[in-house]
Design a protein around this motif. Sequence first.
Motif, PDB file in Angstrom:
ATOM      1  N   LYS A  99       0.700  -1.128   0.076  1.00 58.91           N
ATOM      2  CA  LYS A  99      -0.002  -0.006  -0.231  1.00 58.91           C
ATOM      3  C   LYS A  99       1.080   1.116  -0.111  1.00 58.91           C
ATOM      4  O   LYS A  99       0.875   2.028  -0.349  1.00 58.91           O
ATOM      5  CB  LYS A  99      -1.021  -0.049   1.459  1.00 58.91           C
ATOM      6  N   GLU A 100       1.765   1.067   0.763  1.00 59.51           N
ATOM      7  CA  GLU A 100       2.541   2.498   0.953  1.00 59.51           C
ATOM      8  C   GLU A 100       3.495   2.742  -0.811  1.00 59.51           C
ATOM      9  O   GLU A 100       3.678   3.740  -0.561  1.00 59.51           O
ATOM     10  CB  GLU A 100       4.008   2.506   2.061  1.00 59.51           C
ATOM     11  N   ILE A 101       4.029   1.581  -0.791  1.00 56.59           N
ATOM     12  CA  ILE A 101       4.628   1.621  -2.389  1.00 56.59           C
ATOM     13  C   ILE A 101       3.846   2.311  -2.958  1.00 56.59           C
ATOM     14  O   ILE A 101       4.108   3.525  -3.878  1.00 56.59           O
ATOM     15  CB  ILE A 101       5.469   0.773  -2.574  1.00 56.59           C
ATOM     16  N   VAL A 102       2.449   2.527  -3.999  1.00 53.47           N
ATOM     17  CA  VAL A 102       1.616   2.316  -4.434  1.00 53.47           C
ATOM     18  C   VAL A 102       1.162   3.960  -4.145  1.00 53.47           C
ATOM     19  O   VAL A 102       1.326   4.538  -5.776  1.00 53.47           O
ATOM     20  CB  VAL A 102       0.404   1.087  -4.727  1.00 53.47           C
ATOM     21  N   LEU A 103       1.222   3.791  -3.147  1.00 57.39           N
ATOM     22  CA  LEU A 103       0.446   5.202  -2.333  1.00 57.39           C
ATOM     23  C   LEU A 103       1.590   6.692  -3.100  1.00 57.39           C
ATOM     24  O   LEU A 103       1.745   7.545  -3.878  1.00 57.39           O
ATOM     25  CB  LEU A 103       0.205   5.396  -1.395  1.00 57.39           C
ATOM     26  N   GLU A 104       2.761   5.916  -2.530  1.00 58.95           N
ATOM     27  CA  GLU A 104       3.469   6.758  -3.577  1.00 58.95           C
ATOM     28  C   GLU A 104       4.290   7.311  -4.850  1.00 58.95           C
ATOM     29  O   GLU A 104       4.409   7.841  -4.846  1.00 58.95           O
ATOM     30  CB  GLU A 104       5.217   5.971  -2.121  1.00 58.95           C
ATOM     31  N   ARG A 105       4.149   5.772  -5.324  1.00 58.92           N
ATOM     32  CA  ARG A 105       4.692   6.104  -7.027  1.00 58.92           C
ATOM     33  C   ARG A 105       3.178   7.568  -7.207  1.00 58.92           C
ATOM     34  O   ARG A 105       3.144   7.247  -7.982  1.00 58.92           O
ATOM     35  CB  ARG A 105       4.372   4.295  -7.636  1.00 58.92           C
ATOM     36  N   ALA A 106       2.649   7.085  -6.771  1.00 55.54           N
ATOM     37  CA  ALA A 106       0.513   7.538  -7.247  1.00 55.54           C
ATOM     38  C   ALA A 106       1.159   9.255  -7.332  1.00 55.54           C
ATOM     39  O   ALA A 106       1.155   9.922  -7.863  1.00 55.54           O
ATOM     40  CB  ALA A 106      -0.752   7.121  -6.648  1.00 55.54           C
ATOM     41  N   ALA A 107       1.427   9.546  -5.864  1.00 55.45           N
ATOM     42  CA  ALA A 107       1.943  10.742  -5.735  1.00 55.45           C
ATOM     43  C   ALA A 107       3.409  11.255  -6.847  1.00 55.45           C
ATOM     44  O   ALA A 107       3.650  12.735  -6.789  1.00 55.45           O
ATOM     45  CB  ALA A 107       2.667  10.949  -4.027  1.00 55.45           C
ATOM     46  N   ASN A 108       4.098  10.543  -6.755  1.00 59.40           N
ATOM     47  CA  ASN A 108       4.877  10.705  -7.422  1.00 59.40           C
ATOM     48  C   ASN A 108       4.855  11.622  -8.741  1.00 59.40           C
ATOM     49  O   ASN A 108       5.210  12.205  -9.646  1.00 59.40           O
ATOM     50  CB  ASN A 108       5.942  10.084  -7.641  1.00 59.40           C
ATOM     51  N   PHE A 109       3.438  10.179 -10.015  1.00 56.41           N
ATOM     52  CA  PHE A 109       3.145  10.530 -10.783  1.00 56.41           C
ATOM     53  C   PHE A 109       2.204  11.931 -10.581  1.00 56.41           C
ATOM     54  O   PHE A 109       2.050  12.581 -11.590  1.00 56.41           O
ATOM     55  CB  PHE A 109       2.084   9.529 -10.693  1.00 56.41           C
ATOM     56  N   ASP A 110       2.008  11.703  -9.782  1.00 55.90           N
ATOM     57  CA  ASP A 110       0.769  13.670  -9.699  1.00 55.90           C
ATOM     58  C   ASP A 110       1.947  14.241  -9.644  1.00 55.90           C
ATOM     59  O   ASP A 110       0.720  15.209 -10.120  1.00 55.90           O
ATOM     60  CB  ASP A 110       0.436  13.403  -9.104  1.00 55.90           C
ATOM     61  N   GLN A 111       2.677  14.478  -8.646  1.00 54.89           N
ATOM     62  CA  GLN A 111       4.092  15.079  -8.887  1.00 54.89           C
ATOM     63  C   GLN A 111       4.402  15.481  -9.674  1.00 54.89           C
ATOM     64  O   GLN A 111       4.727  16.542 -10.628  1.00 54.89           O
ATOM     65  CB  GLN A 111       4.817  15.038  -7.511  1.00 54.89           C
ATOM     66  N   ALA A 112       4.481  14.302 -10.877  1.00 54.37           N
ATOM     67  CA  ALA A 112       5.724  14.984 -12.101  1.00 54.37           C
ATOM     68  C   ALA A 112       4.611  15.582 -12.739  1.00 54.37           C
ATOM     69  O   ALA A 112       4.879  16.357 -13.654  1.00 54.37           O
ATOM     70  CB  ALA A 112       5.554  13.766 -12.960  1.00 54.37           C
ATOM     71  N   VAL A 113       2.969  15.099 -12.975  1.00 57.46           N
ATOM     72  CA  VAL A 113       2.492  15.906 -14.316  1.00 57.46           C
ATOM     73  C   VAL A 113       2.426  17.021 -13.968  1.00 57.46           C
ATOM     74  O   VAL A 113       2.225  18.704 -14.521  1.00 57.46           O
ATOM     75  CB  VAL A 113       1.102  15.549 -13.750  1.00 57.46           C
TER      76      VAL A 113
END
Length: 76
Positions: free
Chosen positions: A42-56
Motif C-alpha cells: 500500500k505504501e509503495i503504491v501510494l508513494e508512486r501515485a503521489a510521485n506521478f501526480d507531482q510529475a504531472v
Amino acid sequence: MDRAAIARRVDELAEEHSGPAFVEAIQAYSAALDEASQEELKEIVLERAANFDQAVMERVDTGGWFRRQWDKAGGQ
C-alpha cells in the motif's frame, strides 16, 4: 517479504499491465501477501501515485505544449 522485493514486483506488474488490469494485478498480488507485506505494498503504491501526480503538476507548471493542452482541457 522485504520492501525491495515488493517494489520490484510492482514494477513488473506495471510493465505487464495498465489501467484497470494493473489494479486487478495489484489486488491479486496483495491477496497473496501477509498483512505486513500488504501494508508495504500500500505504501509503495501510494508513494508512486503521489510521485506521478507531482510529475504531472511539475510539467504543467513548466508551460509549453503540455500547459496549453492542460488549460484547454480545463476551459481556460
